[in-house]
Design a protein around this motif. Structure first.
Motif, PDB file in Angstrom:
ATOM      1  N   CYS A  71       0.857  -1.195   0.000  1.00 46.85           N
ATOM      2  CA  CYS A  71       0.000   0.000   0.000  1.00 46.85           C
ATOM      3  C   CYS A  71       0.894   1.247   0.000  1.00 46.85           C
ATOM      4  N   SER A 105       0.805   3.577   1.981  1.00 47.89           N
ATOM      5  CA  SER A 105       1.226   3.909   3.347  1.00 47.89           C
ATOM      6  C   SER A 105       2.456   3.089   3.769  1.00 47.89           C
ATOM      7  N   ILE A 135       3.344   8.063   9.558  1.00 48.15           N
ATOM      8  CA  ILE A 135       2.092   8.065   8.785  1.00 48.15           C
ATOM      9  C   ILE A 135       1.055   8.789   9.634  1.00 48.15           C
ATOM     10  N   GLY A 136       0.554   9.898   9.128  1.00 47.06           N
ATOM     11  CA  GLY A 136      -0.332  10.734   9.935  1.00 47.06           C
ATOM     12  C   GLY A 136       0.412  11.173  11.192  1.00 47.06           C
ATOM     13  N   HIS A 173      -0.431  -4.641   5.288  1.00 45.81           N
ATOM     14  CA  HIS A 173      -1.772  -4.767   5.861  1.00 45.81           C
ATOM     15  C   HIS A 173      -2.821  -5.201   4.842  1.00 45.81           C
ATOM     16  N   THR A 224       0.601   0.267  11.276  1.00 47.88           N
ATOM     17  CA  THR A 224       0.536   1.659  11.732  1.00 47.88           C
ATOM     18  C   THR A 224       1.333   1.676  13.028  1.00 47.88           C
ATOM     19  N   MET A 267     -12.636   7.110   7.052  1.00 50.03           N
ATOM     20  CA  MET A 267     -11.529   6.564   7.832  1.00 50.03           C
ATOM     21  C   MET A 267     -11.500   5.050   7.641  1.00 50.03           C
ATOM     22  N   ARG A 268     -10.629   4.612   6.760  1.00 48.04           N
ATOM     23  CA  ARG A 268     -10.496   3.178   6.451  1.00 48.04           C
ATOM     24  C   ARG A 268     -11.870   2.563   6.150  1.00 48.04           C
ATOM     25  N   TYR A 269     -12.390   1.719   7.078  1.00 45.19           N
ATOM     26  CA  TYR A 269     -13.612   0.948   6.786  1.00 45.19           C
ATOM     27  C   TYR A 269     -14.077   0.219   8.030  1.00 45.19           C
TER      28      TYR A 269
END
Ligand code: 572
Ligand code: ZN
Length: 354
Positions: A41, A43, A53-54, A66, A118, A295-297
């Protein structure tokens, strides 16, 4: 175990290594998986290059990955629904607390969620990985391991299209024809979108979008103005789209998304880059264009598996590169150069098939 637990570990910005880690022992509610296919990905590439990341900063070495699938090789004592040999897709986000978000079903919003790769949570780009059994989903025989791994980006698209309220007859503008833009295209079509336009800087990506069913493709130039692009979208579609799904995170594209969306419509923000952007908020407010975050899922794996097993969605063309796990460093270089769409790592030495 037949093989050593080779793992792809980022130590600090720019320092990616293949190293051997112990094979983990599953807790009662976990399963041990022999990993099969893991997609790279954006990220993963970002954490490798930047160590962040963020708001999540790398403070210790971390396994990447992931977007993954594998086979159950050991089950914890309390696991009921899986057995050794089962092929599964992994949902990488596992809530740690029964908080209000867990209780209302929007567990993706839980601030303490475990999420593969993450920082500081290890990912699953390795040979053996343990995971909460409740977040492993058995794959039907007609769904491949690679499709199983692609359920993760597909989930981003399902959640984005749900958040954007895509429905029968919707007209949709997708900004960005990278992996996420392309899965949003597939899902929006399947959710009933009648017309889809997709934009990107890169004509090759738009060619893929056309092959996957986009009705219109818009090649963007870096210095095109957002208002001019919004007008072009309207001219090409005959009217402004009801919905825009923004998958780039680029400030000017978010601006285009707002100007380009029909009054009373929705802009869903999937692409994320800097924390602060300048947007025409009053234009959106006066035209009642709803801006919705993504936000993602949550609650997407069963849907995605049903879509793949029924053949309604075909994600197979997204995989453009494959590398054995031992060649992960080369694979990350290809992903960094944004060659192709999805780079897939093959983690099982004895089965490198899709
Ligand atoms: O596949 C899920 C996913 N989510 C991404 C990026 C890539 N892949 N996000 C961007 C970063 N955020 S975050 O909130 N964060 C690191 C928790 O900044 C999550 C979503
Ligand atoms: Zn991702």
């Amino acid at each position: 175990m037949a093989q050593e637990n080779i793992s792809v570990v980022v130590h600090s910005p720019g320092d990616l290594r293949l190293e051997t880690r112990p094979v983990p022992e599953p807790e009662p509610e976990e399963v041990l998986l022999q990993m099969h296919s893991v997609g790279i990905c954006g990220s993963d590439v970002h954490v490798w290059k930047r160590g962040i990341i963020g708001d999540y900063v790398l403070t210790k070495p971390m396994v990447l990955g992931h977007e993954a699938s594998g086979r159950v090789v050991k089950v914890g004592s309390a696991v009921k629904h899986l057995k050794v040999g089962d092929r599964v897709a992994i949902e990488p986000g596992v809530p740690r607390e029964v908080d209000e978000f867990f209780k209302n079903g929007r567990y993706n919003l839980s601030p303490t969620i475990f999420f593969c790769a993450t920082p500081p949570d290890d990912g699953n780009l390795c040979r053996y990985y343990k995971h909460s059994a409740n977040f492993c989903y058995k794959l039907p025989d007609n769904v491949t391991f690679e499709e199983g791994a692609l359920i993760e980006p597909l989930s981003v698209a399902i959640h984005a299209c749900r958040r954007a309220s895509v429905t029968l007859g919707s007209t949709v503008f997708i900004c960005g024809a990278g992996p996420i833009g392309l899965v949003c295209l597939l899902v929006a079509k399947e959710m009933g979108a009648s017309q889809i336009i997709i934009s990107d800087l890169c004509p090759e990506r738009l060619k893929m979008a056309k092959d996957l069913g986009a009705d219109f493709q818009l090649v963007v130039k870096k210095d095109d103005s957002p208002q001019q692009l919004a007008k072009t979208v309207e001219d090409m579609m005959g009217a402004k789209p009801h919905i825009t799904i923004e998958c780039t995170g680029v400030e000017s594209c978010i601006q285009t998304a707002i100007y380009g969306t029909r009054s009373g419509g929705v802009v869903a923000l999937v692409g994320l880059s800097t924390n602060t952007v300048t947007i025409p908020l009053i234009n959106a407010a006066l035209r009642e264009v709803d801006i919705r975050g993504v936000m993602r899922y949550c609650n997407t794996w069963p849907t995605a598996i049903a879509m793949l097993a029924s053949g309604k969605v075909n994600v197979k063309p997204l995989v453009t590169h494959r590398f054995p796990l031992e060649e992960a460093i080369q694979a990350f270089d290809i992903a960094y150069q944004r060659k192709g769409v999805k780079v897939m790592l093959k983690c099982d030495q004895d089965d490198q098939k899709p």
